[in-house]
Enzyme design. Structure first.
Site, PDB file in Angstrom:
ATOM      1  CD  GLU A  85      -3.017   0.965   2.225  1.00  0.00           C
ATOM      2  OE1 GLU A  85      -3.484  -0.259   2.780  1.00  0.00           O
ATOM      3  OE2 GLU A  85      -3.543   2.029   2.767  1.00  0.00           O
ATOM      4  CE  LYS A 276      -6.525  -1.810   5.107  1.00  0.00           C
ATOM      5  NZ  LYS A 276      -5.592  -1.040   4.333  1.00  0.00           N
ATOM      6  CG  ASP A 292       0.780 -17.243  11.312  1.00  0.00           C
ATOM      7  OD1 ASP A 292       0.209 -16.681  10.669  1.00  0.00           O
ATOM      8  OD2 ASP A 292       0.600 -18.286  11.561  1.00  0.00           O
ATOM      9  CG  HIS A 389      -4.368   6.706  -0.145  1.00  0.00           C
ATOM     10  ND1 HIS A 389      -3.824   5.721   0.231  1.00  0.00           N
ATOM     11  CD2 HIS A 389      -5.088   6.018  -1.386  1.00  0.00           C
ATOM     12  CE1 HIS A 389      -3.967   4.577  -0.169  1.00  0.00           C
ATOM     13  NE2 HIS A 389      -4.574   4.736  -1.091  1.00  0.00           N
TER      14      HIS A 389
HETATM   15  C1  MEV Z   1      -6.299   2.645   4.707  1.00  0.00           C
HETATM   16  O1  MEV Z   1      -5.488   1.671   4.449  1.00  0.00           O
HETATM   17  C2  MEV Z   1      -6.257   2.767   6.598  1.00  0.00           C
HETATM   18  C3  MEV Z   1      -7.080   3.988   6.815  1.00  0.00           C
HETATM   19  O2  MEV Z   1      -8.600   3.880   6.398  1.00  0.00           O
HETATM   20  C4  MEV Z   1      -7.253   3.699   8.251  1.00  0.00           C
HETATM   21  C5  MEV Z   1      -8.301   4.603   9.028  1.00  0.00           C
HETATM   22  O3  MEV Z   1      -9.347   4.955   8.383  1.00  0.00           O
HETATM   23  O4  MEV Z   1      -8.199   5.071  10.210  1.00  0.00           O
HETATM   24  C6  MEV Z   1      -6.872   5.409   6.450  1.00  0.00           C
END
Ligand code: MEV
Length: 436
Positions: A85, A276, A292, A389
């Protein structure tokens, strides 16, 4: 079009590649060429990777990068990260630099206990099973000594063993619950070997004690990836006045930041995405260090739900005009055994981290998770996530459009001043090519 094949695993690697290319490749020779490109040119190196799994065709690459300038418990670290990513490593580096001027990250290992279970069926009187278990426990443990000896020399071993009556959950269900310390190993093989050996001793002793119609039966013996007592805390804190030139802006920012974390504590839809973001940092270091990630992911999300509701793993508060932000995360990791001595890049990643102990790696991984979470929440409550991003994603978009190196350079410069979107990048490339 796919078709059935018998004995695939017995084919040679070249035969397997040929079958897959001929069966599935739109252009079999181009298909084979791609697999060959990613196959290592040194057969000795390739052999290592071929032997990790069955039916290896080639290698599936992930970029391995580093995020420098992490100050953790007063020591500087450069953290290796394997991830695809675009924005993750950049965000980690930025967060590391930011917190390094504010005392850095603090960590505390709250526990390192691992769990293994032997699941039993037993329909006789409970006290009979209890008596049998109590009378035989030391014998069972004694029969494990050849397996536990070397782990004990390294400071690990079996910490406790207990028979648990689970018949309230499921008729006839009992469990032998064992707790382990596994020193610098993740311990899966050690734990599973102990459990399977103990299960055999249990069955053979039970056969000579119980009547056939009451004989306890071993259903399965396996470690648990739920490790709520193998947890590390990573934290940062900063006086709010240090968060900006203007105190009132800094206060609003801190309040909004804490609010965003509270929302993720209370709202599962947000909590999953929030976590995430944490796992972006955690998994990248776990993969780089050969651990792992499936085990960690499963354990982490169970831990996030431990009080009956899925919550954010991180927490935040403002106390005495100071912003506190921290993360408690269960991490069963190893720095010996498994892939750590086999995968050449895993060895190098551990070298980048100065060959940490398992506990030190727990601290580093938790910090990578907290840093990533900070970077994401910080963007979300200020500029929004897409700005950073998409900026990092620009090169991917240009590559997908077949841009040359020169076009990439020109357009990277142009988009430093402009919002990156798929259509804007496409249009800009067209304009560049048409000389406008
Ligand atoms: C993207 O990989 C992760 C985010 O969505 C985490 C979040 O929203 O806190 C930017």
């Amino acid at each position: 079009m796919s078709k059935k094949i018998e004995g695939f695993s017995k084919l040679t690697k070249a035969e397997k590649i040929h079958w897959v290319a001929e069966t599935h490749g739109e252009n079999p020779s181009a298909f084979k060429a791609t697999l060959e490109t990613y196959n290592h040119s040194d057969p000795e190196v390739q052999k290592i990777h071929d032997e990790f799994i069955e039916n290896t065709l080639t290698n599936h690459y992930l970029p391995l990068g580093v995020a420098p300038n992490f100050l953790i418990d007063g020591k500087w670290y450069t953290i290796p990260m394997a991830i695809e990513e675009s924005s993750v490593v950049a965000a980690a580096s930025k967060a590391a630099k930011f917190w390094s001027t504010k005392g850095g990250f603090q960590t505390e290992v709250l526990g390192t206990e691992k769990v293994g279970q032997i699941h039993l069926n037993y329909y006789g009187p409970a006290e009979k099973l209890n008596r049998f278990f109590n009378e035989n426990t030391s014998r069972f443990l004694g029969e494990l000594s050849s397996i536990t000896e070397s782990m004990e020399r390294r400071g690990g071993g079996i910490q406790s063993i207990q028979l648990i009556d689970k018949t309230n959950a499921l008729e006839g269900y009992y469990q032998i619950d064992l707790r382990f310390e596994t020193a610098d190993a993740m311990g899966a093989n050690f734990i599973n070997t102990c459990l399977e050996t103990l299960a055999k001793s249990f069955t053979s002793a039970a056969t000579s004690t119980f009547e056939a119609d009451e004989l306890p039966e071993v259903v399965m013996s396996i470690l648990s990836n739920y490790v709520p007592n193998c947890v590390v805390r990573a934290s940062v804190s900063v006086p709010i006045e240090q968060l900006g030139a203007n105190l009132s802006d800094a206060q609003s920012y801190a309040k909004k930041f804490v609010r965003a974390v509270h929302i993720a504590r209370e709202e599962p839809y947000r909590a999953v995405t929030h976590n995430k973001g944490i796992m972006n940092g955690v998994d990248a270091v776990i993969i780089a260090t050969g651990n792992d990630f499936r085990a960690v992911e499963a354990g982490v999300h169970a831990y996030a739900s431990k009080d009956g509701k899925y919550r954010s793993l991180s927490q935040a508060k403002i106390e005495n005009d100071t912003l506190h932000f921290w993360l408690d995360i269960p991490l069963a990791l190893g720095t010996v055994g498994g892939l750590t001595s086999l995968h050449p890049l895993v060895k190098r990643s551990l070298e980048i981290l100065d060959k940490p102990s398992a506990k030190e790696l727990m601290r580093i991984v938790a910090v990578a998770g907290l840093a990533q979470n900070f970077a994401a929440v910080n963007s979300l409550v200020t500029t929004g996530i897409q700005k950073g991003h998409m900026k990092m994603h620009l090169l991917n978009l240009l590559s997908a459009l077949g841009a040359s190196e020169e076009e990439k350079q020109i357009l990277s410069k142009q988009f430093s001043e402009q919002t990156v979107t798929n259509s804007a990048v496409k249009e800009a490339l067209n304009q560049l090519r048409n000389g406008r």
